[in-house]
Design an enzyme around this catalytic site. Structure first.
Site, PDB file in Angstrom:
ATOM      1  N   ARG A  13       0.822  -1.207   0.000  1.00  0.00           N
ATOM      2  CA  ARG A  13       0.000   0.000   0.000  1.00  0.00           C
ATOM      3  C   ARG A  13       0.862   1.266   0.000  1.00  0.00           C
ATOM      4  O   ARG A  13       0.350   2.384  -0.031  1.00  0.00           O
ATOM      5  CB  ARG A  13      -0.889   0.036   1.241  1.00  0.00           C
ATOM      6  CG  ARG A  13      -1.927  -1.070   1.257  1.00  0.00           C
ATOM      7  CD  ARG A  13      -3.047  -0.728   2.187  1.00  0.00           C
ATOM      8  NE  ARG A  13      -2.545  -0.189   3.476  1.00  0.00           N
ATOM      9  CZ  ARG A  13      -3.323   0.435   4.359  1.00  0.00           C
ATOM     10  NH1 ARG A  13      -4.588   0.602   4.111  1.00  0.00           N
ATOM     11  NH2 ARG A  13      -2.811   0.867   5.504  1.00  0.00           N
ATOM     12  N   GLY A  14       2.165   1.102   0.086  1.00  0.00           N
ATOM     13  CA  GLY A  14       3.060   2.252   0.095  1.00  0.00           C
ATOM     14  C   GLY A  14       3.235   2.819  -1.309  1.00  0.00           C
ATOM     15  O   GLY A  14       2.727   2.263  -2.287  1.00  0.00           O
ATOM     16  N   VAL A  16       5.922   2.960  -3.232  1.00  0.00           N
ATOM     17  CA  VAL A  16       6.682   2.074  -4.112  1.00  0.00           C
ATOM     18  C   VAL A  16       5.946   0.748  -4.313  1.00  0.00           C
ATOM     19  O   VAL A  16       5.760   0.277  -5.440  1.00  0.00           O
ATOM     20  CB  VAL A  16       8.111   1.831  -3.550  1.00  0.00           C
ATOM     21  CG1 VAL A  16       8.870   0.859  -4.432  1.00  0.00           C
ATOM     22  CG2 VAL A  16       8.861   3.140  -3.425  1.00  0.00           C
ATOM     23  N   GLY A  17       5.499   0.152  -3.202  1.00  0.00           N
ATOM     24  CA  GLY A  17       4.812  -1.146  -3.283  1.00  0.00           C
ATOM     25  C   GLY A  17       3.577  -1.081  -4.170  1.00  0.00           C
ATOM     26  O   GLY A  17       3.327  -1.993  -4.970  1.00  0.00           O
ATOM     27  N   SER A 108      17.917   2.617  -0.092  1.00  0.00           N
ATOM     28  CA  SER A 108      17.866   4.049  -0.361  1.00  0.00           C
ATOM     29  C   SER A 108      19.291   4.557  -0.580  1.00  0.00           C
ATOM     30  O   SER A 108      20.252   3.946  -0.095  1.00  0.00           O
ATOM     31  CB  SER A 108      17.213   4.713   0.843  1.00  0.00           C
ATOM     32  OG  SER A 108      17.713   5.993   1.026  1.00  0.00           O
ATOM     33  N   SER A 109      19.419   5.701  -1.258  1.00  0.00           N
ATOM     34  CA  SER A 109      20.759   6.225  -1.559  1.00  0.00           C
ATOM     35  C   SER A 109      21.482   6.682  -0.285  1.00  0.00           C
ATOM     36  O   SER A 109      22.689   6.919  -0.329  1.00  0.00           O
ATOM     37  CB  SER A 109      20.658   7.390  -2.541  1.00  0.00           C
ATOM     38  OG  SER A 109      19.894   8.426  -1.973  1.00  0.00           O
ATOM     39  N   CYS A 110      20.764   6.776   0.840  1.00  0.00           N
ATOM     40  CA  CYS A 110      21.426   7.216   2.081  1.00  0.00           C
ATOM     41  C   CYS A 110      22.379   6.152   2.632  1.00  0.00           C
ATOM     42  O   CYS A 110      23.089   6.404   3.596  1.00  0.00           O
ATOM     43  CB  CYS A 110      20.412   7.635   3.131  1.00  0.00           C
ATOM     44  SG  CYS A 110      19.441   6.264   3.770  1.00  0.00           S
ATOM     45  N   TYR A 137      18.583   4.798   9.895  1.00  0.00           N
ATOM     46  CA  TYR A 137      17.886   4.183   8.763  1.00  0.00           C
ATOM     47  C   TYR A 137      18.898   3.530   7.815  1.00  0.00           C
ATOM     48  O   TYR A 137      18.720   2.402   7.365  1.00  0.00           O
ATOM     49  CB  TYR A 137      17.104   5.279   8.037  1.00  0.00           C
ATOM     50  CG  TYR A 137      16.197   4.803   6.951  1.00  0.00           C
ATOM     51  CD1 TYR A 137      15.017   4.133   7.260  1.00  0.00           C
ATOM     52  CD2 TYR A 137      16.497   5.012   5.613  1.00  0.00           C
ATOM     53  CE1 TYR A 137      14.167   3.697   6.265  1.00  0.00           C
ATOM     54  CE2 TYR A 137      15.649   4.586   4.607  1.00  0.00           C
ATOM     55  CZ  TYR A 137      14.484   3.934   4.946  1.00  0.00           C
ATOM     56  OH  TYR A 137      13.640   3.491   3.956  1.00  0.00           O
ATOM     57  N   LYS A 141      19.354  -0.386   6.495  1.00  0.00           N
ATOM     58  CA  LYS A 141      19.302  -0.732   5.064  1.00  0.00           C
ATOM     59  C   LYS A 141      20.596  -1.429   4.611  1.00  0.00           C
ATOM     60  O   LYS A 141      20.557  -2.351   3.799  1.00  0.00           O
ATOM     61  CB  LYS A 141      19.049   0.520   4.219  1.00  0.00           C
ATOM     62  CG  LYS A 141      17.641   1.072   4.360  1.00  0.00           C
ATOM     63  CD  LYS A 141      16.638   0.103   3.772  1.00  0.00           C
ATOM     64  CE  LYS A 141      15.223   0.614   3.792  1.00  0.00           C
ATOM     65  NZ  LYS A 141      14.245  -0.385   3.340  1.00  0.00           N
ATOM     66  N   THR A 165      16.894   6.346  -6.165  1.00  0.00           N
ATOM     67  CA  THR A 165      17.135   7.763  -5.888  1.00  0.00           C
ATOM     68  C   THR A 165      15.853   8.351  -5.298  1.00  0.00           C
ATOM     69  O   THR A 165      14.928   7.610  -4.930  1.00  0.00           O
ATOM     70  CB  THR A 165      17.543   8.483  -7.188  1.00  0.00           C
ATOM     71  OG1 THR A 165      17.920   9.809  -6.860  1.00  0.00           O
ATOM     72  CG2 THR A 165      16.397   8.524  -8.209  1.00  0.00           C
ATOM     73  N   LEU A 167      12.269   9.407  -5.140  1.00  0.00           N
ATOM     74  CA  LEU A 167      11.122   8.989  -5.957  1.00  0.00           C
ATOM     75  C   LEU A 167       9.967   9.964  -5.770  1.00  0.00           C
ATOM     76  O   LEU A 167       9.857  10.607  -4.730  1.00  0.00           O
ATOM     77  CB  LEU A 167      10.676   7.584  -5.558  1.00  0.00           C
ATOM     78  CG  LEU A 167      11.743   6.505  -5.653  1.00  0.00           C
ATOM     79  CD1 LEU A 167      11.229   5.197  -5.046  1.00  0.00           C
ATOM     80  CD2 LEU A 167      12.157   6.274  -7.102  1.00  0.00           C
ATOM     81  N   HIS A 180       8.642  15.038   1.068  1.00  0.00           N
ATOM     82  CA  HIS A 180       9.891  15.349   0.377  1.00  0.00           C
ATOM     83  C   HIS A 180       9.696  16.612  -0.465  1.00  0.00           C
ATOM     84  O   HIS A 180       8.568  17.079  -0.661  1.00  0.00           O
ATOM     85  CB  HIS A 180      10.297  14.176  -0.524  1.00  0.00           C
ATOM     86  CG  HIS A 180      10.668  12.950   0.235  1.00  0.00           C
ATOM     87  ND1 HIS A 180      10.253  11.691  -0.110  1.00  0.00           N
ATOM     88  CD2 HIS A 180      11.408  12.788   1.362  1.00  0.00           C
ATOM     89  CE1 HIS A 180      10.717  10.810   0.756  1.00  0.00           C
ATOM     90  NE2 HIS A 180      11.425  11.441   1.650  1.00  0.00           N
ATOM     91  N   ASP A 270      20.490  24.864   2.845  1.00  0.00           N
ATOM     92  CA  ASP A 270      20.419  24.283   1.497  1.00  0.00           C
ATOM     93  C   ASP A 270      20.528  22.762   1.504  1.00  0.00           C
ATOM     94  O   ASP A 270      20.070  22.096   0.595  1.00  0.00           O
ATOM     95  CB  ASP A 270      21.584  24.830   0.651  1.00  0.00           C
ATOM     96  CG  ASP A 270      21.133  25.966  -0.243  1.00  0.00           C
ATOM     97  OD1 ASP A 270      19.913  26.124  -0.445  1.00  0.00           O
ATOM     98  OD2 ASP A 270      22.013  26.688  -0.740  1.00  0.00           O
TER      99      ASP A 270
END
Ligand SMILES: NC(=O)c1ccc[n+]([C@@H]2O[C@H](COP(=O)([O-])OP(=O)(O)OC[C@H]3O[C@@H](n4cnc5c(N)ncnc54)[C@H](OP(=O)(O)O)[C@@H]3O)[C@@H](O)[C@H]2O)c1
Length: 316
Positions: A13-14, A16-17, A108-110, A137, A141, A165, A167, A180, A270
């Site tokens: 339900r997210g 991405v999912g 994730s890119s983090c 987080y 991951k 990246t 989304l 975001h 920034d």
């Protein structure tokens, strides 16, 4: 992969999912399964083992996670580290024990070091320290990526990790407190337009550069990983192109039809000057993005207008 293959999408339900679910349905897959967090709490190891033993999916997409911005990471470091590890550990370990051959893990890119050279290559993983604000987080991951890599190495199973990246798209979060930058701008420009084209005040100088990918393209990358055996354990997924925040604002202003002034509040921070993924590995194996930013933003704005006022309720 046969179209009646049973595929479990964790987190269906997210943002991405749900995009992965749509993409698979669109391709004719007929045996998709999903559970809400109320129906199956992935933090509960006993429940996850029982679920996978009963359902016996052939493949799993892990798009379930506790996600959030800097504030949430900062306020709930324990939950971000522990809950994400619990969710992925339960899924990965139960999948291995249930003999599931295919697993696609989303990160994730983090996960990459704070000062890694740009664009970010997969091999920069664990070469330096992380951005402290979301290291909780990121560490969770990274362990997910490493667990899938260890399973490939030790058990020779097709467990692969994809690192998206930034989304955006359908089912995005438009809550200005937690969203975001891209969905926040869509909402700000839309509301300013409705308010007689009032000024839109945005944070910082507008000079930082960011990369964005339409979530339906991300879903296509997941389907690609599902249908093909990828040779490496880790792939970045993005457009490989970045733009300034100022260009992003101007694009959104145009799409929404706002005709007022953009005011840059330079007293606000920034953030990182640039964040771009190197996506050459995905390109080499035959996948690349297809939706250009202005087209994806137009689709997202159309979705926003259709669902305005009911963002929580519209989830599948
Ligand atoms: N959005 C982005 O820009 C972005 C960028 C890079 C990477 N990613 C990655 O993509 C993945 C999915 O992100 P998203 O943006 O789609 O997040 P999202 O919209 O917040 O969805 C997260 C999903 O996880 C499920 N979930 C959370 N805790 C659970 C639990 N304890 N048990 C069962 N399900 C649980 C939620 O289920 P319920 O709805 O049923 O509660 C929800 O469907 C994450 O790994 C994230 O790091 C996202």
């Amino acid at each position: 992969m046969e179209k009646n293959t049973k595929i479990y999408i964790a987190g269906h339900r997210g943002m991405v999912g749900s995009a992965v679910w749509r993409a698979l349905e669109h391709k004719g897959y007929t045996n998709l399964i999903g559970r809400t967090s109320k129906e199956l709490d992935l933090k509960d190891q006993v429940a996850v083992v029982a679920f996978l033993e009963k359902e016996k999916p052939v493949a799993i997409i892990d798009a379930a996670a506790r996600v959030g911005g800097i504030l949430a990471n900062n306020d709930f470091p324990y939950q971000f580290l522990m809950e994400n590890m619990q969710i992925q550990n339960n899924l990965i370990d139960s999948a291995l024990k249930a003999g599931i051959e295919k697993f696609v893990f989303l990160g994730s890119s983090c996960i990459y070091p704070k000062f890694a050279p740009q664009p970010l290559k997969e091999e920069y993983l664990l070469t330096d320290s992380l951005e402290p604000t979301n290291e909780w987080y990121a560490i969770a991951k990274i362990t997910g990526v490493k667990l899938c890599q260890a399973i490939r190495k030790q058990f020779n199973k097709d467990y692969v990790s994809l690192m998206p990246t930034n989304l955006y798209g359908h089912y995005d979060n438009f809550d200005l407190q937690t969203s975001h930058v891209l969905p926040a701008m869509i909402r700000k420009f839309h509301e300013a337009k409705e308010n007689n084209h009032a000024d839109v005040v945005l944070w910082g100088s507008g000079t930082p550069m960011r990369e964005f990918l339409f979530v339906d393209d991300m879903a296509e990358a997941v389907v690609y990983a599902l249908e093909n055996e990828l040779p490496e354990y880790l792939y970045n997924v993005g457009s490989g192109k970045d733009i300034t925040i100022k260009e992003l604002a101007e694009t959104i202003q145009k799409v929404t039809g706002h005709q007022g002034t953009i005011v840059w509040d330079a007293s606000k921070p920034d953030g990182t000057p640039r964040k771009l993924m190197d996506v050459s590995k995905m390109k080499e194996i035959g996948w690349q993005y297809s939706t250009e930013l202005n087209e994806g933003i137009a689709q997202t704005y159309a979705w926003y207008l259709e669902n305005i006022g009911s963002f929580k309720e519209v989830k599948m």
